[in-house]
Motif scaffolding. Structure first.
Motif, PDB file in Angstrom:
ATOM      1  N   ASN A  31       0.866  -1.178   0.000  1.00  0.00           N
ATOM      2  CA  ASN A  31       0.000   0.000   0.000  1.00  0.00           C
ATOM      3  C   ASN A  31       0.905   1.231   0.000  1.00  0.00           C
ATOM      4  O   ASN A  31       1.594   1.495   0.980  1.00  0.00           O
ATOM      5  CB  ASN A  31      -0.900  -0.008   1.234  1.00  0.00           C
ATOM      6  CG  ASN A  31      -1.922   1.103   1.208  1.00  0.00           C
ATOM      7  OD1 ASN A  31      -1.692   2.160   0.625  1.00  0.00           O
ATOM      8  ND2 ASN A  31      -3.052   0.886   1.838  1.00  0.00           N
ATOM      9  N   PRO A  32       0.903   2.005  -1.096  1.00  0.00           N
ATOM     10  CA  PRO A  32       1.802   3.159  -1.189  1.00  0.00           C
ATOM     11  C   PRO A  32       1.502   4.264  -0.170  1.00  0.00           C
ATOM     12  O   PRO A  32       2.340   5.132   0.054  1.00  0.00           O
ATOM     13  CB  PRO A  32       1.607   3.653  -2.625  1.00  0.00           C
ATOM     14  CG  PRO A  32       0.288   3.109  -3.053  1.00  0.00           C
ATOM     15  CD  PRO A  32       0.078   1.839  -2.286  1.00  0.00           C
ATOM     16  N   LYS A  33       0.346   4.230   0.460  1.00  0.00           N
ATOM     17  CA  LYS A  33      -0.001   5.226   1.487  1.00  0.00           C
ATOM     18  C   LYS A  33       0.709   4.933   2.811  1.00  0.00           C
ATOM     19  O   LYS A  33       0.715   5.771   3.695  1.00  0.00           O
ATOM     20  CB  LYS A  33      -1.510   5.256   1.720  1.00  0.00           C
ATOM     21  CG  LYS A  33      -2.324   5.685   0.519  1.00  0.00           C
ATOM     22  CD  LYS A  33      -3.799   5.712   0.878  1.00  0.00           C
ATOM     23  CE  LYS A  33      -4.553   4.859  -0.096  1.00  0.00           C
ATOM     24  NZ  LYS A  33      -5.945   4.672   0.258  1.00  0.00           N
ATOM     25  N   TRP A  34       1.244   3.728   2.943  1.00  0.00           N
ATOM     26  CA  TRP A  34       1.873   3.302   4.192  1.00  0.00           C
ATOM     27  C   TRP A  34       3.387   3.331   4.073  1.00  0.00           C
ATOM     28  O   TRP A  34       3.937   3.285   2.971  1.00  0.00           O
ATOM     29  CB  TRP A  34       1.462   1.878   4.544  1.00  0.00           C
ATOM     30  CG  TRP A  34       0.022   1.657   4.827  1.00  0.00           C
ATOM     31  CD1 TRP A  34      -0.956   2.595   5.038  1.00  0.00           C
ATOM     32  CD2 TRP A  34      -0.631   0.400   4.925  1.00  0.00           C
ATOM     33  NE1 TRP A  34      -2.160   1.991   5.266  1.00  0.00           N
ATOM     34  CE2 TRP A  34      -1.987   0.633   5.208  1.00  0.00           C
ATOM     35  CE3 TRP A  34      -0.190  -0.909   4.807  1.00  0.00           C
ATOM     36  CZ2 TRP A  34      -2.908  -0.383   5.381  1.00  0.00           C
ATOM     37  CZ3 TRP A  34      -1.098  -1.936   4.970  1.00  0.00           C
ATOM     38  CH2 TRP A  34      -2.449  -1.672   5.253  1.00  0.00           C
ATOM     39  N   SER A  35       4.024   3.313   5.212  1.00  0.00           N
ATOM     40  CA  SER A  35       5.486   3.221   5.245  1.00  0.00           C
ATOM     41  C   SER A  35       5.907   1.801   4.856  1.00  0.00           C
ATOM     42  O   SER A  35       5.099   0.858   4.908  1.00  0.00           O
ATOM     43  CB  SER A  35       6.004   3.532   6.649  1.00  0.00           C
ATOM     44  OG  SER A  35       5.603   2.497   7.546  1.00  0.00           O
ATOM     45  N   ASN A  80       3.921  -1.761   5.707  1.00  0.00           N
ATOM     46  CA  ASN A  80       3.635  -2.749   4.666  1.00  0.00           C
ATOM     47  C   ASN A  80       4.227  -4.104   5.036  1.00  0.00           C
ATOM     48  O   ASN A  80       3.568  -5.130   4.886  1.00  0.00           O
ATOM     49  CB  ASN A  80       4.186  -2.277   3.315  1.00  0.00           C
ATOM     50  CG  ASN A  80       3.217  -1.390   2.581  1.00  0.00           C
ATOM     51  OD1 ASN A  80       2.211  -1.863   2.058  1.00  0.00           O
ATOM     52  ND2 ASN A  80       3.487  -0.104   2.551  1.00  0.00           N
TER      53      ASN A  80
END
Length: 140
Positions: free
Chosen positions: A18-22, A26
């Motif tokens: 998930n690119p929204k997460w670090s 992930n």
């Protein structure tokens, strides 16, 4: 109502990220599936359709036709591909087993119905990611 199933296999790589997460989050959530160099599975797909046997052929649907449709519309697009990068119907989606089986439904349901003039409909898809892990979808 008669239920007819065809099983097919394919191999594909993917990454859950998930690119929204670090990167750390992930890896915490997706563990090895978040590996930056991807990983692969030998998937097993069961396609089940339902309908009444045709008076002239005695078949709900010819197994050869069902296999041809599934291979053309799905298997040829995912086999030995990267689900994140190469598959048009997965663009911008998480490549989990759950999302993949639902996306496959969106591709196959109209094609099967169109081929049979609505006489046969897709009943379910069962997608094994491993021998013991699978997702099942009924178009709901």
């Amino acid at each position: 109502m008669i239920y007819l199933s065809k099983e097919l296999t394919f191999c594909a790589a993917h990454q859950l990220y998930n690119p929204k997460w670090s990167k750390e989050k992930n890896e915490e959530v997706f563990e090895g599936c978040a590996h930056e160099n991807w990983h692969g599975h030998n998937y097993h797909l069961t396609v089940t359709v339902k309908g009444r046997p045709d008076e002239d052929t005695g078949m709900v649907m010819n197994f050869k036709d069902l296999k041809r449709i599934v291979k053309k519309e799905v298997i040829s697009k995912v086999d030995h591909k990267n689900l994140n990068l190469d598959v048009d119907f997965m663009k911008g989606k998480m490549t989990t087993c759950e999302v993949l089986v639902e996306a496959m439904w969106g591709v196959l349901a109209p094609k099967i119905s169109e081929f049979t003039d609505g006489r046969v409909v897709l009943h379910s898809l069962k997608l094994y990611e491993t021998n013991t892990s699978f997702a099942e979808y009924y178009g709901e």
